[in-house]
Design a protein around this motif. Structure first.
Motif, PDB file in Angstrom:
ATOM      1  N   LEU A   4       0.822  -1.210   0.000  1.00 24.20           N
ATOM      2  CA  LEU A   4       0.000   0.000   0.000  1.00 24.20           C
ATOM      3  C   LEU A   4       0.855   1.260   0.000  1.00 24.20           C
ATOM      4  O   LEU A   4       0.520   2.243  -0.661  1.00 24.20           O
ATOM      5  CB  LEU A   4      -0.948  -0.014   1.201  1.00 24.20           C
ATOM      6  CG  LEU A   4      -2.019  -1.099   1.208  1.00 24.20           C
ATOM      7  CD1 LEU A   4      -2.853  -1.005   2.483  1.00 24.20           C
ATOM      8  CD2 LEU A   4      -2.892  -1.027  -0.019  1.00 24.20           C
ATOM      9  N   GLN A   5       1.984   1.230   0.704  1.00 26.60           N
ATOM     10  CA  GLN A   5       2.866   2.396   0.746  1.00 26.60           C
ATOM     11  C   GLN A   5       3.497   2.669  -0.612  1.00 26.60           C
ATOM     12  O   GLN A   5       3.747   3.819  -0.964  1.00 26.60           O
ATOM     13  CB  GLN A   5       3.941   2.211   1.808  1.00 26.60           C
ATOM     14  CG  GLN A   5       3.416   2.348   3.209  1.00 26.60           C
ATOM     15  CD  GLN A   5       4.461   2.020   4.257  1.00 26.60           C
ATOM     16  OE1 GLN A   5       5.514   1.481   3.963  1.00 26.60           O
ATOM     17  NE2 GLN A   5       4.145   2.340   5.511  1.00 26.60           N
ATOM     18  N   TRP A  37       2.088   2.396  -3.415  1.00 26.69           N
ATOM     19  CA  TRP A  37       1.096   3.065  -4.241  1.00 26.69           C
ATOM     20  C   TRP A  37       0.636   4.386  -3.655  1.00 26.69           C
ATOM     21  O   TRP A  37      -0.058   5.151  -4.324  1.00 26.69           O
ATOM     22  CB  TRP A  37      -0.114   2.149  -4.427  1.00 26.69           C
ATOM     23  CG  TRP A  37       0.148   1.011  -5.337  1.00 26.69           C
ATOM     24  CD1 TRP A  37       0.598  -0.230  -5.004  1.00 26.69           C
ATOM     25  CD2 TRP A  37      -0.006   0.998  -6.754  1.00 26.69           C
ATOM     26  NE1 TRP A  37       0.719  -1.004  -6.111  1.00 26.69           N
ATOM     27  CE2 TRP A  37       0.359  -0.277  -7.215  1.00 26.69           C
ATOM     28  CE3 TRP A  37      -0.419   1.950  -7.683  1.00 26.69           C
ATOM     29  CZ2 TRP A  37       0.314  -0.625  -8.549  1.00 26.69           C
ATOM     30  CZ3 TRP A  37      -0.467   1.594  -9.013  1.00 26.69           C
ATOM     31  CH2 TRP A  37      -0.100   0.331  -9.437  1.00 26.69           C
ATOM     32  N   GLN A  38       0.994   4.678  -2.421  1.00 28.48           N
ATOM     33  CA  GLN A  38       0.474   5.844  -1.709  1.00 28.48           C
ATOM     34  C   GLN A  38       0.846   7.169  -2.382  1.00 28.48           C
ATOM     35  O   GLN A  38       0.044   8.084  -2.426  1.00 28.48           O
ATOM     36  CB  GLN A  38       0.986   5.847  -0.265  1.00 28.48           C
ATOM     37  CG  GLN A  38       0.326   6.871   0.615  1.00 28.48           C
ATOM     38  CD  GLN A  38      -1.115   6.542   0.909  1.00 28.48           C
ATOM     39  OE1 GLN A  38      -1.437   5.400   1.192  1.00 28.48           O
ATOM     40  NE2 GLN A  38      -1.981   7.508   0.843  1.00 28.48           N
ATOM     41  N   HIS A  39       2.037   7.286  -2.921  1.00 24.86           N
ATOM     42  CA  HIS A  39       2.477   8.572  -3.458  1.00 24.86           C
ATOM     43  C   HIS A  39       1.887   8.895  -4.825  1.00 24.86           C
ATOM     44  O   HIS A  39       2.002  10.012  -5.308  1.00 24.86           O
ATOM     45  CB  HIS A  39       4.015   8.618  -3.532  1.00 24.86           C
ATOM     46  CG  HIS A  39       4.590   7.749  -4.604  1.00 24.86           C
ATOM     47  ND1 HIS A  39       4.741   6.389  -4.440  1.00 24.86           N
ATOM     48  CD2 HIS A  39       5.024   8.049  -5.841  1.00 24.86           C
ATOM     49  CE1 HIS A  39       5.258   5.880  -5.547  1.00 24.86           C
ATOM     50  NE2 HIS A  39       5.443   6.865  -6.407  1.00 24.86           N
ATOM     51  N   LYS A  57      -7.810   3.287  -6.177  1.00 26.79           N
ATOM     52  CA  LYS A  57      -7.312   2.882  -4.859  1.00 26.79           C
ATOM     53  C   LYS A  57      -7.980   1.590  -4.401  1.00 26.79           C
ATOM     54  O   LYS A  57      -7.325   0.709  -3.854  1.00 26.79           O
ATOM     55  CB  LYS A  57      -7.540   3.987  -3.836  1.00 26.79           C
ATOM     56  CG  LYS A  57      -6.651   5.189  -4.052  1.00 26.79           C
ATOM     57  CD  LYS A  57      -6.950   6.261  -3.064  1.00 26.79           C
ATOM     58  CE  LYS A  57      -6.162   7.509  -3.400  1.00 26.79           C
ATOM     59  NZ  LYS A  57      -6.471   8.593  -2.492  1.00 26.79           N
ATOM     60  N   GLU A  91      -7.268   3.502   5.516  1.00 18.71           N
ATOM     61  CA  GLU A  91      -6.301   4.597   5.580  1.00 18.71           C
ATOM     62  C   GLU A  91      -5.673   4.837   4.210  1.00 18.71           C
ATOM     63  O   GLU A  91      -5.411   5.970   3.839  1.00 18.71           O
ATOM     64  CB  GLU A  91      -5.222   4.305   6.614  1.00 18.71           C
ATOM     65  CG  GLU A  91      -5.656   4.565   8.033  1.00 18.71           C
ATOM     66  CD  GLU A  91      -4.560   4.301   9.045  1.00 18.71           C
ATOM     67  OE1 GLU A  91      -3.454   3.834   8.666  1.00 18.71           O
ATOM     68  OE2 GLU A  91      -4.801   4.557  10.229  1.00 18.71           O
ATOM     69  N   PHE A  92      -5.439   3.770   3.464  1.00 16.55           N
ATOM     70  CA  PHE A  92      -4.907   3.920   2.119  1.00 16.55           C
ATOM     71  C   PHE A  92      -5.932   4.578   1.198  1.00 16.55           C
ATOM     72  O   PHE A  92      -5.611   5.512   0.464  1.00 16.55           O
ATOM     73  CB  PHE A  92      -4.494   2.563   1.537  1.00 16.55           C
ATOM     74  CG  PHE A  92      -4.125   2.616   0.089  1.00 16.55           C
ATOM     75  CD1 PHE A  92      -2.923   3.180  -0.306  1.00 16.55           C
ATOM     76  CD2 PHE A  92      -4.981   2.113  -0.881  1.00 16.55           C
ATOM     77  CE1 PHE A  92      -2.574   3.241  -1.642  1.00 16.55           C
ATOM     78  CE2 PHE A  92      -4.644   2.173  -2.213  1.00 16.55           C
ATOM     79  CZ  PHE A  92      -3.445   2.737  -2.599  1.00 16.55           C
ATOM     80  N   GLU A 127      -6.343   8.185   2.303  1.00 17.50           N
ATOM     81  CA  GLU A 127      -5.068   8.886   2.502  1.00 17.50           C
ATOM     82  C   GLU A 127      -4.907   9.404   3.925  1.00 17.50           C
ATOM     83  O   GLU A 127      -4.411  10.512   4.155  1.00 17.50           O
ATOM     84  CB  GLU A 127      -4.921  10.025   1.495  1.00 17.50           C
ATOM     85  CG  GLU A 127      -4.902   9.547   0.062  1.00 17.50           C
ATOM     86  CD  GLU A 127      -4.848  10.674  -0.945  1.00 17.50           C
ATOM     87  OE1 GLU A 127      -4.990  11.857  -0.550  1.00 17.50           O
ATOM     88  OE2 GLU A 127      -4.680  10.361  -2.128  1.00 17.50           O
TER      89      GLU A 127
END
Length: 111
Positions: A26-27, A29-31, A39, A75-76, A79
C-alpha cells in the motif's frame, strides 16, 4: 507456513510478516495520484491477495488482525483522512452506487 500449538504464536509467525508486506504494498502506491476507484482496485488486486493464503490456513484469525487489515485498507483509500463515505456504503455493489471494496470480515468468513 509454520504451525505451533499456540494460536498466538501461529499468528505472530505467519501473519505478521504478511501484514508488513500488505502495508509495504500500500505504501508503494500511496504517493501516486489515484482516483478513489483505482485505490480500491489496488487494495483488491495487489494488497489483499498477499493475505489469502495465511488467512485460509489459520483456523481462527483474531479480530485484532482483521481490524488492522481493515484500518490499513481504509487509511490507504482515504489517505489517512476521515472517511468521506460510510464504510458500510463503500463495500456495497456497483449497482447500488458503491465501489465494491472487499469487506475483510466477510472475506475472512468466506475463506
Amino acid at each position: 507456513m509454520t504451525y505451533y500449538n499456540d494460536c498466538q504464536r501461529n499468528v505472530s509467525a505467519n501473519i505478521e510478516s504478511k501484514l508488513a508486506e500488505f502495508q509495504t504494498c500500500l505504501q508503494r502506491w500511496q504517493h501516486r495520484k489515484l482516483t478513489l476507484m483505482m485505490k480500491v482496485t489496488v487494495v483488491e488486486t495487489f494488497a489483499l491477495p498477499q493475505l489469502i493464503y495465511p488467512l485460509t490456513t489459520l483456523d481462527n484469525t483474531p479480530q485484532t488482525i482483521l481490524d488492522r487489515i481493515n484500518k490499513m485498507s481504509f487509511e490507504f483509500v482515504w489517505e489517512g483522512q476521515p472517511d468521506k463515505i460510510k464504510r458500510a456504503q463503500i463495500i456495497q455493489l456497483y449497482e447500488k452506487g458503491s465501489l465494491k471494496l472487499t469487506d475483510i470480515y466477510s472475506f475472512n468468513n468466506a475463506l
